[in-house]
Design a protein around this motif. Structure first.
Motif, PDB file in Angstrom:
ATOM      1  N   THR A   1      -1.402   7.275 -10.613  1.00 52.83           N
ATOM      2  CA  THR A   1      -1.268   5.963  -9.943  1.00 52.83           C
ATOM      3  C   THR A   1      -1.587   6.100  -8.458  1.00 52.83           C
ATOM      4  N   GLY A   2      -1.070   7.179  -7.851  1.00 52.14           N
ATOM      5  CA  GLY A   2      -1.327   7.433  -6.428  1.00 52.14           C
ATOM      6  C   GLY A   2      -2.812   7.560  -6.155  1.00 52.14           C
ATOM      7  N   LEU A   3      -3.512   8.277  -7.042  1.00 52.24           N
ATOM      8  CA  LEU A   3      -4.960   8.470  -6.869  1.00 52.24           C
ATOM      9  C   LEU A   3      -5.690   7.130  -6.960  1.00 52.24           C
ATOM     10  N   GLN A   4      -5.306   6.320  -7.933  1.00 48.80           N
ATOM     11  CA  GLN A   4      -5.919   4.992  -8.108  1.00 48.80           C
ATOM     12  C   GLN A   4      -5.779   4.142  -6.846  1.00 48.80           C
ATOM     13  N   LEU A   5      -4.555   4.128  -6.314  1.00 48.87           N
ATOM     14  CA  LEU A   5      -4.282   3.339  -5.105  1.00 48.87           C
ATOM     15  C   LEU A   5      -5.115   3.837  -3.924  1.00 48.87           C
ATOM     16  N   LEU A   6      -5.201   5.157  -3.779  1.00 47.67           N
ATOM     17  CA  LEU A   6      -5.951   5.742  -2.656  1.00 47.67           C
ATOM     18  C   LEU A   6      -7.439   5.416  -2.771  1.00 47.67           C
ATOM     19  N   ARG A   7      -7.986   5.509  -4.000  1.00 45.81           N
ATOM     20  CA  ARG A   7      -9.403   5.192  -4.205  1.00 45.81           C
ATOM     21  C   ARG A   7      -9.684   3.720  -3.878  1.00 45.81           C
ATOM     22  N   ARG A   8      -8.726   2.875  -4.239  1.00 49.73           N
ATOM     23  CA  ARG A   8      -8.888   1.442  -4.010  1.00 49.73           C
ATOM     24  C   ARG A   8      -8.861   1.118  -2.508  1.00 49.73           C
ATOM     25  N   TYR A   9      -8.086   1.892  -1.742  1.00 47.97           N
ATOM     26  CA  TYR A   9      -7.802   1.571  -0.334  1.00 47.97           C
ATOM     27  C   TYR A   9      -8.725   2.298   0.647  1.00 47.97           C
ATOM     28  N   ASP A  10      -8.949   3.587   0.420  1.00 49.72           N
ATOM     29  CA  ASP A  10      -9.631   4.438   1.401  1.00 49.72           C
ATOM     30  C   ASP A  10     -11.093   4.023   1.594  1.00 49.72           C
ATOM     31  N   LYS A  11     -11.513   4.003   2.853  1.00 53.03           N
ATOM     32  CA  LYS A  11     -12.892   3.708   3.269  1.00 53.03           C
ATOM     33  C   LYS A  11     -13.319   2.258   3.007  1.00 53.03           C
ATOM     34  N   LYS A  12     -12.381   1.378   2.773  1.00 52.57           N
ATOM     35  CA  LYS A  12     -12.720  -0.026   2.517  1.00 52.57           C
ATOM     36  C   LYS A  12     -12.696  -0.816   3.843  1.00 52.57           C
ATOM     37  N   THR A  13     -13.148  -2.058   3.789  1.00 46.89           N
ATOM     38  CA  THR A  13     -13.192  -2.876   5.016  1.00 46.89           C
ATOM     39  C   THR A  13     -11.771  -3.277   5.425  1.00 46.89           C
ATOM     40  N   GLU A  14     -11.674  -3.655   6.679  1.00 45.49           N
ATOM     41  CA  GLU A  14     -10.385  -4.068   7.242  1.00 45.49           C
ATOM     42  C   GLU A  14      -9.776  -5.235   6.449  1.00 45.49           C
ATOM     43  N   SER A  15     -10.605  -6.231   6.146  1.00 41.18           N
ATOM     44  CA  SER A  15     -10.083  -7.423   5.460  1.00 41.18           C
ATOM     45  C   SER A  15      -9.666  -7.099   4.026  1.00 41.18           C
ATOM     46  N   TYR A  16     -10.420  -6.193   3.374  1.00 40.75           N
ATOM     47  CA  TYR A  16     -10.086  -5.826   1.991  1.00 40.75           C
ATOM     48  C   TYR A  16      -8.755  -5.064   1.966  1.00 40.75           C
ATOM     49  N   LYS A  17      -8.605  -4.118   2.916  1.00 41.30           N
ATOM     50  CA  LYS A  17      -7.350  -3.334   2.990  1.00 41.30           C
ATOM     51  C   LYS A  17      -6.171  -4.260   3.287  1.00 41.30           C
ATOM     52  N   SER A  18      -6.426  -5.234   4.149  1.00 40.71           N
ATOM     53  CA  SER A  18      -5.375  -6.182   4.506  1.00 40.71           C
ATOM     54  C   SER A  18      -4.901  -6.958   3.274  1.00 40.71           C
ATOM     55  N   GLN A  19      -5.854  -7.343   2.423  1.00 40.86           N
ATOM     56  CA  GLN A  19      -5.521  -8.057   1.189  1.00 40.86           C
ATOM     57  C   GLN A  19      -4.679  -7.188   0.251  1.00 40.86           C
ATOM     58  N   LEU A  20      -5.077  -5.896   0.149  1.00 35.57           N
ATOM     59  CA  LEU A  20      -4.330  -4.956  -0.705  1.00 35.57           C
ATOM     60  C   LEU A  20      -2.880  -4.824  -0.221  1.00 35.57           C
ATOM     61  N   LEU A  21      -2.722  -4.744   1.092  1.00 34.05           N
ATOM     62  CA  LEU A  21      -1.370  -4.600   1.665  1.00 34.05           C
ATOM     63  C   LEU A  21      -0.545  -5.866   1.455  1.00 34.05           C
ATOM     64  N   ASP A  22      -1.212  -7.017   1.527  1.00 32.61           N
ATOM     65  CA  ASP A  22      -0.505  -8.282   1.260  1.00 32.61           C
ATOM     66  C   ASP A  22      -0.015  -8.324  -0.186  1.00 32.61           C
ATOM     67  N   ASP A  23      -0.856  -7.809  -1.096  1.00 30.42           N
ATOM     68  CA  ASP A  23      -0.534  -7.889  -2.533  1.00 30.42           C
ATOM     69  C   ASP A  23       0.514  -6.865  -2.958  1.00 30.42           C
ATOM     70  N   ASP A  24       0.378  -5.637  -2.434  1.00 31.43           N
ATOM     71  CA  ASP A  24       1.252  -4.565  -2.948  1.00 31.43           C
ATOM     72  C   ASP A  24       1.509  -3.508  -1.872  1.00 31.43           C
ATOM     73  N   GLY A  25       1.868  -3.969  -0.670  1.00 33.91           N
ATOM     74  CA  GLY A  25       2.009  -3.065   0.478  1.00 33.91           C
ATOM     75  C   GLY A  25       2.962  -1.908   0.260  1.00 33.91           C
ATOM     76  N   SER A  26       4.119  -2.180  -0.386  1.00 34.85           N
ATOM     77  CA  SER A  26       5.126  -1.117  -0.537  1.00 34.85           C
ATOM     78  C   SER A  26       4.622   0.029  -1.415  1.00 34.85           C
ATOM     79  N   ALA A  27       3.713  -0.282  -2.391  1.00 37.94           N
ATOM     80  CA  ALA A  27       3.157   0.776  -3.252  1.00 37.94           C
ATOM     81  C   ALA A  27       2.310   1.737  -2.413  1.00 37.94           C
ATOM     82  N   TYR A  28       1.541   1.193  -1.458  1.00 42.88           N
ATOM     83  CA  TYR A  28       0.718   2.047  -0.592  1.00 42.88           C
ATOM     84  C   TYR A  28       1.615   2.882   0.340  1.00 42.88           C
ATOM     85  N   VAL A  29       2.669   2.256   0.842  1.00 46.71           N
ATOM     86  CA  VAL A  29       3.612   2.990   1.695  1.00 46.71           C
ATOM     87  C   VAL A  29       4.201   4.175   0.918  1.00 46.71           C
ATOM     88  N   ARG A  30       4.579   3.932  -0.339  1.00 53.90           N
ATOM     89  CA  ARG A  30       5.169   4.994  -1.173  1.00 53.90           C
ATOM     90  C   ARG A  30       4.185   6.179  -1.304  1.00 53.90           C
TER      91      ARG A  30
END
Length: 454
Positions: A32-61
């Motif tokens: 799960t951690g790998l999936q989240l990192l692949r989804r987030y890393d090297k993406k645009t600012e606005s895309y990352k912002s959307q991910l954090l809005d949707d599931d921010g605590s999972a990325y923090v974990r």
């Protein structure tokens, strides 16, 4: 510390390519951690912002677990850079670290450890991140549940108090011996300006003798960086000016002359505002009022009022400070007049003797020169033959007994009781009345004496 590590920036670190898959192979991150990192890393600012809005605590974990479990410096720096980027773009994201779903995670621990173990980049980012996430913790959770503060976890988690203690320790070390020649002190002051809002931090900072480390940083500034450092240092002093135990430390640290020097020459509105607010707070504390009068602060305030400021609040505070200083000058000069009267040995019922505010504002002035004025008043009881002078001297002694916390003890030690007793048989009714008041207040103490009317 290698110089390249000392000069690293978040943008430089984020150009690295981290092989996240290799960490999954060695079971250092989950699928799960790998999936989240692949989804987030090297993406645009606005895309990352959307991910954090949707599931921010999972990325923090995921970020926190990598900092806890992976010790490769390049990877730790990269994750800290990701968090730093996220919080720089939107500081409100700090609240994600306090999400209820993370209540059993030791959110603070990896950052606190890296604060003392890492290179400068790691220390600086850990300090910034910790300061932000601990200062947004929901205070209402403290006695119910909260990340590290009171969870149902079996393991002992790092509490917010642990974090604040660790941060104050690190910040004081940086102010004494910075780990980085140009960024150590600004980083520490920036963090303190946020953290000193916390009562525990004020207390820890004063106990660690940190107040004296601020005064040398209060000096006129010209460059943008030095103006910001000056502003944040003055902000720290302003926050400390609300904390009684810090007042003596501020007095001995010689912060006042430095603040006066800064406000005299600064044209930066935010610097002038925070210094003026600090002076206003300190005016009625200890000997600060008298020092401000001596240093000509009234004249400086009047000069500042003549300048064109865009902030209406600043003008209002300057007006208040001007009024307070004028009152202070009157108070100080009224005590000077009083001293003159006592030292000449001719007392009369001038308004100040029966003015409660005169006694309230000046009671500590009686302590000057080992209670010189008090000793002279007591001598007057022995030496004067003027009934009015004797009556006023007895009344003033009774006022001192009532208004000074240790008045009874001091007046008794100075052998005033015997002298006042002799005056109970005086032929003048005004003298006997005030001698009796003095004796009653000596015998009864403040609790009952306050009921006696002169």
């Amino acid at each position: 510390m290698h110089s390249d590590q000392a000069e690293l920036t978040t943008d430089q670190v984020l150009t690295r390519n981290i092989q996240w898959e290799s960490y999954m192979t060695t079971k250092m991150i989950t699928g799960t951690g790998l999936q989240l990192l692949r989804r987030y890393d090297k993406k645009t600012e606005s895309y990352k912002s959307q991910l954090l809005d949707d599931d921010g605590s999972a990325y923090v974990r995921v970020f926190v677990s990598i900092l806890s479990d992976i010790h490769k410096e390049e990877t730790r720096e990269y994750v800290l850079a990701l968090i730093d980027e996220m919080l720089t773009l939107n500081p409100k994201r700090a609240i994600l670290f306090q999400d209820k779903s993370l209540v059993d995670e030791d959110i603070y621990k990896p950052f606190l450890r890296l604060l003392f173990e890492g290179n400068w980049f790691v220390q600086e980012k850990s300090c910034k991140i910790l300061s932000l996430i601990v200062s947004v913790r929901p205070k209402v959770w403290e006695n119910g549940f909260g990340n590290g503060d009171a969870s149902n976890s079996k393991k002992k988690l790092t509490t917010s108090d642990d974090v604040l203690k660790g941060l104050v320790e690190w910040l004081c070390v940086q102010l004494k011996r910075p780990s980085h020649p140009t960024r150590g002190i600004p980083t520490s002051i920036n963090s303190l300006a946020t953290l000193l809002k916390e009562p525990l931090v004020r207390s820890l900072f004063v106990q660690a003798d940190g107040v004296k480390l601020l005064a040398p940083l209060i000096s006129p500034a010209s460059t943008q960086q030095s103006i910001q450092l000056l502003y944040e240092t003055c902000l720290c002093v302003w926050l400390l000016s609300y904390y009684e135990p810090a007042i003596d430390h501020l007095a001995t640290s010689k912060a006042l002359p430095q603040l006066v020097e800064v406000v005299k020459g600064s044209t930066k509105e935010k610097v002038v505002r925070v210094v003026v607010l600090t002076l206003k707070n300190l005016l009625h504390k200890g000997a600060f009022g008298a020092l401000m009068v001596d240093q000509g602060v009234l004249h400086i305030v009047q000069s500042l009022k003549a300048q064109a400021w865009s902030d209406e609040d600043l003008l209002e505070v300057l007006n208040q400070l001007e009024g307070d200083l004028k009152d202070k000058i009157k108070t100080l000069s009224s005590f000077d007049k009083y001293k003159q009267e006592v030292l000449l040995g001719h007392l009369d019922w001038s308004p100040m003797h029966k003015d409660p505010s005169f006694w309230r504002d000046n009671i500590t002035n009686f302590e000057e020169n080992d209670f010189q004025i008090l000793r002279v008043l007591i001598t007057i009881l022995d030496t004067s033959s003027d009934p009015r002078t004797l009556a006023v001297a007895c009344f003033d002694l009774s006022q001192f007994i009532q208004c000074h916390p240790a008045g009874r003890v001091i007046v008794t030690d100075l052998k005033a009781k015997e002298r006042a007793m002799k005056l109970l048989n005086h032929e003048n009714a005004e003298v006997t009345k005030n001698a009796l008041l003095c004796i009653q207040r000596l015998f009864l103490g403040a609790k009952y004496a306050s009921f006696l009317q002169a």
